[in-house]
Design an enzyme around this catalytic site. Sequence first.
Site, mmCIF file in Angstrom:
data_model
loop_
_atom_site.group_PDB
_atom_site.id
_atom_site.type_symbol
_atom_site.label_atom_id
_atom_site.label_comp_id
_atom_site.label_asym_id
_atom_site.label_seq_id
_atom_site.Cartn_x
_atom_site.Cartn_y
_atom_site.Cartn_z
ATOM 1 N N GLY A 1 0.858 -1.092 0.031
ATOM 2 C CA GLY A 1 -0.203 0.035 -0.015
ATOM 3 C C GLY A 1 0.842 1.337 -0.007
ATOM 4 O O GLY A 1 0.577 2.359 -0.653
ATOM 5 N N THR B 1 -6.756 -11.414 12.711
ATOM 6 C CA THR B 1 -7.778 -10.498 12.573
ATOM 7 C C THR B 1 -7.262 -9.449 11.481
ATOM 8 O O THR B 1 -6.290 -8.776 11.598
ATOM 9 C CB THR B 1 -8.118 -9.852 13.893
ATOM 10 O OG1 THR B 1 -8.780 -10.840 14.873
ATOM 11 C CG2 THR B 1 -9.138 -8.532 13.608
ATOM 12 N N CYS C 1 25.754 0.689 4.273
ATOM 13 C CA CYS C 1 26.537 0.922 4.945
ATOM 14 C C CYS C 1 26.871 -0.119 6.075
ATOM 15 O O CYS C 1 26.177 -0.509 6.812
ATOM 16 C CB CYS C 1 26.457 2.375 6.277
ATOM 17 S SG CYS C 1 27.903 2.638 6.705
#
Length: 383
Positions: free
Chosen positions: A200, A237, A325
Site C-alpha cells: 500500500g 484479525t 553502510c
Amino acid sequence: MADLIYLDNNATTRPLDEVVAAMEPFQRELYANPSSVHQFGQAVRHRVECAREQVAELLGAAAREIVFTSGGTEAINLAIRGVLAADPARRQVITSAVEHSAVKRLTEQLVREGFTVEAVSVDDQGQLDLDELAARISDQTALVSVMVANNETGVLMDVERIATITSERGVPLHLDAVQAMGKVRIDVASLPVRLLSISGHKFHGPKGVGALFVRRRTRIRPLIIGGRQERDLRGGTEFVPGIIGLGAAAEAAAGRIGEVTDKVASLRDRLEAGICRAFPTARVFGQAAPRVCNTTNIGFQALEAEAILLLLSERGICASSGAACSSGSLEPSHVLAAMNVDPLWAHGAIRFSLSPFTTVDEVDRVVELLPELLARLEALNPK
Ligand code: PLP
C-alpha cells in the site's frame, strides 16, 4: 516540514487525502471484527470485501484471488515460502541478481535451509538475461520470483517474456510488483503469472498493508497460522483501516495511470537533463532500458552518496542512495554491482524518486542547488 522537497517516493509515498478519509471511520466507530456474525461485524466485512474488489480490479484479478498481508515483505514471504511448502519435492528457486532485500535476504535464508537458489544475471542496463533464465529452469524448480520494477533504478523487467518462459516450462512465477503499482498497468488476466505482491505505502496508500494475488488453483500453504481469515491463507484479525485504505489507493491508482504517469515522467526527464547538463560526467543508470516514470538513479563521479544526501537533506531535499553502510565501509549497491557499474560512480549514486505531488518548481530547485552542494564536496575531496 513546510519547505520539504520529497523525492524519495520509492521509499514511501504520501497517502492520498481520499485514502486517509476512507480509513478514518474504521479507526473510530466502525471497529467491529469482520469475522463477527452480528450485523456490526458483517457491515465491516462488507467493506473489507469491497476493498478486495478494488485491489482485484487494479490487477485484473478476481476478488477471491487477493490475500491481504501486512505489506510487500509479507506478501513476498508468503508467495515464496508458501509455494515451497506446498511442493516439497522441488527445492530450487530462481530469482534475479537485482531483487529487493525482501526477496534477496529471504532467498539467502532459504540457502541456509538447504534450498538451491539461482540468481539470474542482468546486463549493464539492468535487464534480465532471459536465455540464462530459461537455461536455469529445471524439474527441481519450484518457483521463479522476479521484480517488475527495480526499486533503485526503476528499470522494468520484460515480464511478458519472463511469464511466457515460465508458463511454457510449467513453473509458477511470482512477480514482486511493489514498485510498479500505480506506475505501470498490470493485468493478470492476460499475463500468465501465478502470484504477485503489492504494498500500500508505495502507491499513496497506508503503511503496514499489502496484498498477494494468488491465481486460482495455485498450490500454496500459509505462513501465518491462526484463524481462518483470508481463505485460510493468512491467519489473524484483519488490519481493517489499512485494507480500506489499500482499496482506496488501488481505485485511485487505476484511474491515474496514463495521464499522471506521463506528467511524472516528464518531470523525471527534466530533473535528469538538468543534472546531466550541470554534471557532464554524471551517469544515469539503466537509462537505455524501459523504466518506471518516477525514478532516476544518477552516479556522481568520485563522490560519496552519503555526503551528498546529508547536504541535500540540510536543504530540505529528501533523496536516497542504494548504497548500504556495512561495518563502517560503504558497499556499493548489489543492484549497481550486478549492472557492472564502475565503483567510482556507484559510490556516488543518488536515487531521486518522484510522484504526482512533485512540481516543476521543486525539480528546478534541485537542479539549481546541486552544483553548489557538489562543489562543496569536491573541494573537500579533491580527486
Ligand atoms: N519489494 C520492493 C521492490 C520494494 O521496493 C519494497 C520496499 O521498498 C518491498 C518489496 C517491501 O515492501 P514493504 O515495505 O511493504 O514490506
